[in-house]
Enzyme design. Structure first.
Site, PDB file in Angstrom:
ATOM      1  N   GLU A 105     -47.920 -53.846 -14.854  1.00  0.00           N
ATOM      2  CA  GLU A 105     -47.866 -52.383 -14.922  1.00  0.00           C
ATOM      3  C   GLU A 105     -47.594 -51.912 -16.349  1.00  0.00           C
ATOM      4  O   GLU A 105     -48.035 -50.840 -16.735  1.00  0.00           O
ATOM      5  CB  GLU A 105     -46.762 -51.868 -13.992  1.00  0.00           C
ATOM      6  CG  GLU A 105     -47.058 -52.095 -12.527  1.00  0.00           C
ATOM      7  CD  GLU A 105     -45.921 -51.593 -11.640  1.00  0.00           C
ATOM      8  OE1 GLU A 105     -45.002 -50.925 -12.191  1.00  0.00           O
ATOM      9  OE2 GLU A 105     -45.954 -51.852 -10.424  1.00  0.00           O
ATOM     10  N   ASP A 106     -46.858 -52.724 -17.139  1.00  0.00           N
ATOM     11  CA  ASP A 106     -46.491 -52.301 -18.497  1.00  0.00           C
ATOM     12  C   ASP A 106     -47.568 -52.622 -19.525  1.00  0.00           C
ATOM     13  O   ASP A 106     -47.811 -51.833 -20.454  1.00  0.00           O
ATOM     14  CB  ASP A 106     -45.203 -52.998 -18.946  1.00  0.00           C
ATOM     15  CG  ASP A 106     -43.996 -52.525 -18.153  1.00  0.00           C
ATOM     16  OD1 ASP A 106     -44.118 -51.503 -17.471  1.00  0.00           O
ATOM     17  OD2 ASP A 106     -42.937 -53.189 -18.235  1.00  0.00           O
ATOM     18  N   THR A 107     -48.207 -53.773 -19.397  1.00  0.00           N
ATOM     19  CA  THR A 107     -48.963 -54.302 -20.546  1.00  0.00           C
ATOM     20  C   THR A 107     -50.368 -54.804 -20.245  1.00  0.00           C
ATOM     21  O   THR A 107     -51.105 -55.133 -21.174  1.00  0.00           O
ATOM     22  CB  THR A 107     -48.173 -55.472 -21.177  1.00  0.00           C
ATOM     23  OG1 THR A 107     -48.008 -56.491 -20.172  1.00  0.00           O
ATOM     24  CG2 THR A 107     -46.825 -55.023 -21.693  1.00  0.00           C
ATOM     25  N   ARG A 108     -50.772 -54.901 -18.988  1.00  0.00           N
ATOM     26  CA  ARG A 108     -52.021 -55.601 -18.672  1.00  0.00           C
ATOM     27  C   ARG A 108     -53.230 -55.033 -19.405  1.00  0.00           C
ATOM     28  O   ARG A 108     -54.015 -55.779 -20.016  1.00  0.00           O
ATOM     29  CB  ARG A 108     -52.285 -55.576 -17.167  1.00  0.00           C
ATOM     30  CG  ARG A 108     -53.581 -56.304 -16.778  1.00  0.00           C
ATOM     31  CD  ARG A 108     -53.873 -56.172 -15.289  1.00  0.00           C
ATOM     32  NE  ARG A 108     -52.846 -56.784 -14.462  1.00  0.00           N
ATOM     33  CZ  ARG A 108     -52.787 -58.074 -14.162  1.00  0.00           C
ATOM     34  NH1 ARG A 108     -53.696 -58.900 -14.661  1.00  0.00           N
ATOM     35  NH2 ARG A 108     -51.823 -58.540 -13.408  1.00  0.00           N
TER      36      ARG A 108
ATOM     37  N   GLY B 152     -57.692 -65.460  -1.770  1.00  0.00           N
ATOM     38  CA  GLY B 152     -57.652 -66.261  -0.559  1.00  0.00           C
ATOM     39  C   GLY B 152     -56.859 -67.549  -0.713  1.00  0.00           C
ATOM     40  O   GLY B 152     -56.711 -68.296   0.247  1.00  0.00           O
TER      41      GLY B 152
ATOM     42  N   GLU C 267     -41.317 -66.372 -11.654  1.00  0.00           N
ATOM     43  CA  GLU C 267     -42.242 -67.070 -12.551  1.00  0.00           C
ATOM     44  C   GLU C 267     -41.491 -67.582 -13.793  1.00  0.00           C
ATOM     45  O   GLU C 267     -41.720 -68.702 -14.253  1.00  0.00           O
ATOM     46  CB  GLU C 267     -43.347 -66.088 -12.969  1.00  0.00           C
ATOM     47  CG  GLU C 267     -44.494 -66.739 -13.723  1.00  0.00           C
ATOM     48  CD  GLU C 267     -45.627 -65.736 -13.922  1.00  0.00           C
ATOM     49  OE1 GLU C 267     -46.483 -65.630 -13.029  1.00  0.00           O
ATOM     50  OE2 GLU C 267     -45.639 -65.046 -14.972  1.00  0.00           O
TER      51      GLU C 267
END
Length: 1001
Positions: free
Chosen positions: A36-39, A66, A100
């Site tokens: 949301e911040d940097t993509r 999938g 992560e």
């Protein structure tokens, strides 16, 4: 083992290693971020920049729909070398991001070589570290809704990751994202800088040496102690090649790694070496050091907790190691520091844990390496085999020389050009080889030690070290023993045995240094050795006072005209004169009064001239001379003489007045059959330590009685004489060695001194009586081969446990009781070799194989300690007087090791007579462990004829105790490459023999 199979094995090993390296990381970079911040902004730009730089990068939009996303993400994290974590304002709000991050930090702990690189994008590192600001707000929510233990782990991981080296947008490039991204990409390129070193082309035999060094010295992944390992050896012997192979194989197993090359040449730029060390290990290309002192402190401070692999290559000054903080306390547990040097003294000053001396290549490996460079194949063209083996002999197992000479000859297909090129190399060393070897010479501390090296390289190779020290001491104001140690530490000299050895190319390097002193005028050089140069100087009377030593050897029946003694007149400082079959005319007063060393084989005169000034001589060797008497009494006699050798002077009838030689320590008269008296003069030799009277046709007792007065005598050699008995020698309290071989009239040996270490009386066919030996506790070797009338040796079993060697094969009259007692006693503690005339293996050996069979053993896993193996063989021959070298092959199929062990050489004197050899092989070499599956095979390799000695039976047992003489060095253990579980082939058993013999068609 043939060269082809070794080449294939080496290539396979290299290929396997390369495959492991290339397949270890799937991606170079894994990008972790809050989408949301940097993509669509910063991450998109960074991803494109990384791709443009050729960096293989994983980003989460590559995940396939999938699939189990979490599991796939974990796999990609594990498969990426660098994890770039972009901390942004709302990063901590995402449980996915925090989980992560935890996975990334666990991989950093578990995977050697994994790097985590944080980027602080519009967030202060302290907010991440302390979980304050937006990170603190996020964690207030997590603590209400998540598992407490997991939240606590997230906090720890955030703090740990914020402490790592990375980049902060707020403090870099004035917040310009484009410049910032360039800086990040530059950092990552530096972090990805490969630690794999370029593999040496045609690295013959390296795979085996890497395995050997790894097993015995490195212990990577084993001990958690910091280990400093030294690899030393002469220039060009392959130290760097070995170190690079070790580094390439193991650098992935360490958190940080650095290979410092050519350190010797960078003495004046130590700061750059310190910077490279820190930059390579910390993956920080921007580190700068302003002074050596600062660099040393930074290394100690920053690397103290890291497990690192560091290679310091070509070091010759221990001060450099101090400045690089090479100490055990400077690095983290499990670290390995490898020091490469030509100078062993550097390793003695620095506290290294283990030292590995690089060895020359075997003849087989040398031939293969030469062939790759000369023929582009693993073996030479058939018609060049003889010439190729000549080149291998010239190169002496030195890889550098093999490569240089191989390339030099590669374009030549004429055998005559090969021969002429090799002849030229023998007289004028190739420049690249010379310069590489000369570095060690140039590193010697002063002109005095350099002079000692040059003297040795010209005049004293293969001479007894005690003699050479005495000669050179007499030429100097200093004791040269320390110089010998310095030269040996530099790998310019081998002084491990009683004799001085030097590699042929090192010798040639020393001689080339002297030749270059005055290339066009040999008479102005300090040392002369080349036949053409010497004869030119002597014919032209062009010698000068610069000449310190001179060597000239002529064939026995040379037609060379005599030289005039006046040719030596200007050589006033001549100290070493070495001649063979040379004739001089004129007055000997022209020869230098400073002579210390006179070696003149084939001396042509009946007596040494009265005007020959011998007063300063320390050693005189006039063997094979025409002397009738040695010299006339005069004021010019060698009163400082310590060594006098007159061997095989068959015309000699009169001994000199030994009272004029008060310092004489060594006297050799071997083969002087014409001596007819004057033996009482031996009593004047109060300082005599070594006396050689072999084959002097001694039949009376007068000479033998006079020997009893030589109170300092240590070695007495009386082989081949015709006396019937010996006097009682028990009063010679210093005597350690007595040789009586081939004294075929000798019937009895009376009392002997208790100091005796070695007694040899082989082939004394009339010997019946040996003395009672209850006090011979010092004796380590007794040889009585083929003494066929000997029945017993009283009290031998009282001191048998101290012995290394007992040879009594061919003693056919020994009683059965005597032999049984000896075999039982030898079973106890002895580590050496026993030989007897016996028909069968002793019954106490459990593992027995017949002719052409292999003994197979499985070491019981219950053994607490393994001392080694007892090996016994029964052997015979269909021929008389044939010789052979026993080779025992020990193959450990479990550990994949193989040894060729050479315990003895023997002569079978009677056809079809059975002999036994029984000996112990120490486990300090074999390293057997419980559960190992081992094969043992024995055979003989003939050395002088084609009459085969056959092993009829082999018996083996495992010894649980430690051998008393566990440091016994008489046996040659040669570890060779393990290739398969199959039994050794005939080629394998001949591995250590000269290549000419193996490959001759």
């Amino acid at each position: 083992m043939n060269t082809s199979s070794l080449a294939l094995a080496t290539a396979a090993a290299a290929g396997s290693s390369s495959s492991r390296r290339s397949n270890r990381w799937k991606y170079e970079v894994f990008l972790s971020f809050r989408g949301e911040d940097t993509r669509t902004g910063f991450i998109d730009h960074l991803s494109i920049a990384l791709g443009s730089a050729g960096i293989n990068t994983f980003i989460d939009y590559e995940l396939k729909k999938g699939k189990n996303i979490q599991r796939e993400l974990d796999q990609e994290i594990e498969g990426s070398r660098i994890a770039v974590v972009v901390f942004s304002k709302s990063y901590a709000e995402s449980r996915w991001c925090l989980r992560e991050l935890s996975k990334i930090m666990r991989c950093r702990e578990d995977q050697e070589g994994k790097v985590v690189y944080p980027i602080f994008y519009d967030v202060d590192p302290s907010e991440v570290r302390k979980q304050s600001g937006s990170f603190g707000e996020a964690f207030q929510k997590h603590e209400r809704g998540e598992v407490p233990n997991e939240v606590e782990q997230w906090r720890k991981d955030l703090k740990a990751s914020a402490d790592l080296v990375g980049q902060d947008l707020k403090t870099t490039a004035d917040r310009r994202e484009g410049v910032f991204i360039q800086k990040v990409v530059g950092d990552i390129i530096g972090l990805l800088k490969t630690s794999d070193l370029k593999e040496t082309k045609h690295s013959v035999g390296i795979a085996f040496r890497v395995e050997e060094l790894s097993t015995k010295y490195l212990d990577v992944g084993g001990s958690h102690d910091v280990q400093i390992i030294g690899i030393w050896g002469m220039g060009g012997i392959g130290k760097t090649t070995l170190a690079r192979a070790i580094y390439s194989k193991y650098h992935h197993s360490f958190r940080g790694q650095c290979y410092l090359e050519e350190v010797r040449s960078k003495k004046k730029n130590m700061v750059s070496l310190q910077q490279q060390l820190l930059r390579d290990i910390l993956k920080r290309p921007d580190i700068k050091i302003s002074s050596v002192a600062e660099g040393t402190k930074e290394i100690e401070k920053r690397l103290g907790s890291m497990k690192v692999l560091i290679v310091v290559d070509d070091i010759d000054d221990a001060d450099q190691l101090d400045e690089l903080a090479i100490e055990h306390d400077s690095f983290g547990p499990g670290s390995r520091i490898i020091l490469i040097t030509r100078d062993e003294q550097v390793l003695n000053i620095q506290k290294v844990d283990k030292k590995y001396k690089a060895q020359p290549m075997t003849d087989e490996d040398a031939l293969e390496l030469l062939s790759w460079h000369a023929f582009g194949n693993h073996c030479p063209d058939k018609e060049y085999i003889e010439l190729a083996t000549d080149v291998v002999d010239y190169c002496g197992g030195l890889p550098l020389a093999l490569k240089v000479v191989g390339r030099l000859l590669a374009t030549e297909k004429s055998e005559s050009i090969w021969k002429s090129t090799l002849d030229k190399l023998r007289n004028l060393t190739h420049e690249k080889i010379h310069e590489t070897l000369r570095l060690s010479y140039d590193g010697l501390s002063d002109d005095h030690v350099k002079g000692v090296f040059l003297d040795i390289s010209h005049f004293f190779i293969n001479r007894n070290g005690t003699e050479v020290v005495a000669i050179l001491d007499s030429c100097s104001r200093f004791c040269v023993e320390s110089e010998f140690k310095t030269i040996q530490d530099r790998c310019l000299l081998d002084f491990d045995s009683a004799f001085i050895r030097m590699h042929d190319l090192i010798r040639d390097m020393g001689r080339e240094i002297v030749r270059a002193e005055c290339a066009m005028e040999p008479g102005k050089r300090s040392r002369l050795w080349h036949h053409k140069d010497v004869t030119s100087v002597l014919r032209d009377d062009s010698g000068t006072e610069a000449i310190r030593g001179l060597t000239l050897e002529l064939p026995e029946n040379s037609d060379e005209h005599p030289f005039r003694t006046k040719a030596f007149k200007k050589m006033r400082h001549l100290k070493f004169l070495q001649l063979k079959n040379v004739k001089l005319t004129g007055s000997y007063r022209h020869l230098s009064k400073e002579l210390r060393f006179l070696h003149w084989h084939g001396f042509p005169l009946a007596v040494v001239p009265e005007d020959f000034d011998l007063r300063n001589l320390v050693l005189i060797d006039l063997s094979y001379s025409k002397l009738v008497r040695v010299w006339e009494d005069s004021d010019l006699l060698p009163k400082k003489l310590k060594f006098l050798y007159l061997d095989d002077s068959r015309n000699l009838t009169q001994l000199p007045d030994f009272s004029k030689l008060p310092h004489l320590e060594n006297l050799s008269l071997k083969g002087c059959e014409g001596l007819s008296g004057g033996y009482h003069l031996f009593a004047q030799l109060k300082m005599l330590q070594h006396l050689d009277l072999r084959d002097c046709n001694i039949t009376d007792d007068a000479i033998l009685e006079s020997l009893r007065r030589l109170s300092f005598l240590c070695t007495l050699l009386l082989d081949g004489n015709g006396f019937n008995r010996l006097p009682i020698l028990s009063g010679l309290s210093q005597l350690t060695v007595l040789y009586l071989n081939h004294c075929t009239n000798l019937q009895a040996i009376p009392d002997l001194p208790t100091s005796l270490l070695i007694l040899e009386a082989n082939y004394c066919t009339e010997l019946e009586i040996m003395p009672d030996l209850p006090e011979m506790l010092e004796m380590v070797e007794l040889q009585l081969k083929d003494c066929r009338k000997l029945k017993d040796i009283p009290n031998l079993d009282n001191f048998l446990c101290n012995m290394y060697t007992l040879h009594m094969e061919g003693c056919a009259s020994l009683t059965a009781t005597f032999k049984e007692n000896i075999l039982l006693k030898w079973k106890g503690d002895v580590v050496g070799g026993l030989s007897l005339s016996v028909n069968d293996i002793p019954p106490w050996l459990p593992y027995v194989a017949r002719e052409d069979e292999t003994v197979e053993i499985e070491v019981p896993p219950t053994f607490d300690y393994i001392g080694g193996l007892v090996v016994c063989i029964i052997y015979s021959s269909d021929y008389s007087y044939c010789t052979g070298s026993l080779c025992i092959h020990v193959v450990n199929r479990t550990q994949r090791t193989r040894f060729h062990i050479w315990p003895m050489e023997t002569t079978v004197t009677a056809s079809h007579e059975c002999y036994l050899w029984l000996g112990n092989l120490t486990n300090k070499k074999l390293n057997l462990k419980g559960g190992d599956k081992v094969r043992v095979h024995a055979d003989f390799i003939e050395t002088e004829d084609d009459h085969q000695i056959k092993v009829k039976k082999t018996g083996v047992d495992i010894v649980e105790r430690e051998f008393v003489a566990s440091d016994w060095t008489y046996v040659d253990y040669k570890r060779v490459p393990y290739e398969s579980d199959e039994e050794d082939t005939d080629d394998d058993r001949e591995l250590s023999f000269r290549l000419r013999k193996i490959l001759r068609f």
